[in-house]
Design an enzyme around this catalytic site. Structure first.
Site, mmCIF file in Angstrom:
data_model
loop_
_atom_site.group_PDB
_atom_site.id
_atom_site.type_symbol
_atom_site.label_atom_id
_atom_site.label_comp_id
_atom_site.label_asym_id
_atom_site.label_seq_id
_atom_site.Cartn_x
_atom_site.Cartn_y
_atom_site.Cartn_z
ATOM 1 N N GLU A 192 54.734 19.011 25.474
ATOM 2 C CA GLU A 192 55.678 18.689 24.223
ATOM 3 C C GLU A 192 56.866 17.656 24.734
ATOM 4 O O GLU A 192 57.586 18.111 25.649
ATOM 5 C CB GLU A 192 56.369 20.084 23.737
ATOM 6 C CG GLU A 192 55.289 21.006 23.080
ATOM 7 C CD GLU A 192 55.855 21.986 22.380
ATOM 8 O OE1 GLU A 192 55.360 22.680 21.515
ATOM 9 O OE2 GLU A 192 56.998 22.322 22.495
ATOM 10 N N CYS A 193 57.205 16.459 24.143
ATOM 11 C CA CYS A 193 58.128 15.894 24.031
ATOM 12 C C CYS A 193 58.558 15.451 25.670
ATOM 13 O O CYS A 193 57.905 14.542 26.063
ATOM 14 C CB CYS A 193 59.344 16.398 23.506
ATOM 15 S SG CYS A 193 60.611 15.484 22.933
ATOM 16 N N GLY A 194 59.492 16.148 26.090
ATOM 17 C CA GLY A 194 59.723 15.966 27.608
ATOM 18 C C GLY A 194 58.412 15.909 28.627
ATOM 19 O O GLY A 194 58.381 15.022 29.363
ATOM 20 N N GLY B 116 52.529 15.358 22.766
ATOM 21 C CA GLY B 116 53.150 14.955 21.611
ATOM 22 C C GLY B 116 54.826 15.135 21.443
ATOM 23 O O GLY B 116 55.048 16.038 22.299
#
Length: 458
Positions: A329-331, A434
């Protein structure tokens, strides 16, 4: 068990500093369980730090009422006091006409008494009008006490207190003076995460100073009198009951660069027979595991250290190529691209700086770009290692991930931006990454599919 909710009249009211200090004070003599409204990682990390118990998140955008009760009960097993910190202003939510995603909706669902923190800077009698309006806006929300913040002297305190108690019929249980010590360090998405080791000593100094101020200016006994008293839960709800046996290991990236996790994740993994194995992409080698989760965080602040751990980057790329399930996720998404570019002009840089990342996905991450923050909704296809299904979550980032044109995506968003064109959840082999942050308790079936995928692929 006593329970209450502390919220603000707006963002920046001071509720976070005040809630932290109250939780720290009460933890000296009680077992205190903290909760945080909304999908947020920073405040919960500090609430965990001052109470010694994992903070839990409550969010009516991603949770229905029964699930919220279960998450609340799971956190509150065996505690003396539960404290819920609100988000933004009391009534701010996901849209203008309903209270979905708001602090008010959580207060009503759990039937919690509310302490309203009011930024009283430069107002006295008007503070009473403000509180009166908050009371009238939704009478189902039980505002039962007020803490005034940013008070400038005794006259200011006396006028505002007298006006509120006369007009609103509720007590002012605290009046916090305007002090520089009440401010906590901010960063582009919020408070500096507690897990950043360099910040812990600074934080403890700050919280000590804030706790001293709150102890002198808030009536803690009166606050506890306002708190609701109910029997404390004695066992975990079925969703969070640990499995009888553990048969798989899930590696979870956890260090100063990756620490954005909802604590329910670890309970859910154990309930599904998976043992979380924590590792640092900065400091460690990749542990043997049947699957991996790389959460969000601030990898851009540790880009050099992440690049230097070549063995970790190569190992992550290898296990992905071999089909081991990975969810990021993200990072984590940023880490799985080929290149992280910190642009000239950002943090006084005179030129673009390039850092090599794990390279699971062809493409680069650029920072900074316009901030994206908000709720997301969408559907996942069966390309995802989490399986297909509908979901709601959150995205917040200052980066732009630019992947190869032939990249496949598992998420199609009906609300939110994602990686590009409302697509998110890039897929490669059994790896998905994502911008969308999921609250695991809201989609336990997706995480069950992930753990099952880990079993079938080992």
């Amino acid at each position: 068990m006593k329970s209450l909710l502390i919220t603000g009249d707006r963002s920046g009211s001071g509720k976070t500093s005040i809630t932290l200090a109250i939780a720290a004070l009460l933890s000296e003599d009680h077992v205190v369980q903290p909760f945080k409204v909304a999908m947020d990682y920073i405040d919960p990390s500090y609430l965990t730090g001052v109470t010694g118990r994992p903070c839990r998140n409550l969010d009516s955008f991603v949770m229905d009422a029964p699930l919220m009760h279960d998450v609340y009960a799971n956190g509150a097993v065996g505690v003396d006091i539960s404290i819920v910190e609100g988000v933004r202003g009391l009534y701010e939510g996901s849209d203008a006409l309903t209270d979905r995603g708001s602090t008010a909706s959580v207060a009503k669902t759990l039937d919690l008494p509310v302490i309203l923190v009011v930024d009283a800077r430069s107002i006295t009698r008007s503070a009473a009008a403000l509180v009166k309006g908050f009371q009238a806006f939704d009478p189902a929300v039980r505002i039962e006490g007020v803490i005034l913040n940013q008070i400038n002297g005794d006259i200011h305190r006396e006028k505002a207190t007298t006006a509120i108690e006369h007009a609103c019929g509720i007590p002012v249980i605290g009046a916090i003076p305007r002090r520089e010590e009440m401010k906590l360090t901010m960063r582009h998405l919020g408070l500096v995460p507690f897990l950043e080791g360099s910040q812990k000593e600074v934080f403890h100094e700050k919280i000590h100073a804030i706790t001293h101020i709150i102890g002198d200016h808030v009536d803690i006994d009166q606050l506890l009198d306002i708190a609701k008293e109910t029997p404390a839960p004695t066992e975990r709800p079925a969703l969070f009951q640990p499995a009888d046996t553990t048969d798989i290991r899930i590696g979870v990236a956890l260090d100063e660069s990756f620490n954005f996790y909802y604590n329910d994740l670890f309970d859910l993994l154990r309930a599904q027979g998976a043992e979380p194995v924590f590792f640092s992409p900065i400091h460690d080698r990749l542990p043997d595991a049947d699957g991996y989760i790389i959460g969000g965080g601030y990898p851009e602040l540790f880009a050099d250290e992440l690049e230097q751990n070549t063995r970790m980057r190569e190992a992550v790329r290898e296990v992905s190529a071999n089909g081991t399930p990975i969810y990021a996720e993200c990072g984590g998404l940023i880490y799985l691209t080929e290149d992280l570019v910190l642009a000239a002009g950002h943090d006084n840089r005179t030129r673009d700086e390039h850092y090599t990342m794990a390279g699971v996905f062809r493409g680069e991450t650029r920072m900074p770009v316009r901030r994206v923050i908000g709720y997301v909704q969408g559907t996942a296809s069966d390309k995802s290692p989490l399986g297909s299904g509908a979901f709601a979550g959150h995205e917040f980032h200052h980066t732009d991930v630019r992947l190869a044109d032939d990249t496949e995506y598992a998420y199609r968003l009906t609300r939110g931006k994602g990686i590009k064109d409302n697509l998110d959840g890039a897929v490669c082999n059994n790896t998905m990454a994502g911008y969308t942050h999921l609250h695991p308790s809201s989609v336990p079936g997706m995480f069950r599919k992930f753990t099952n995928r880990c079993r079938s692929e080992r």
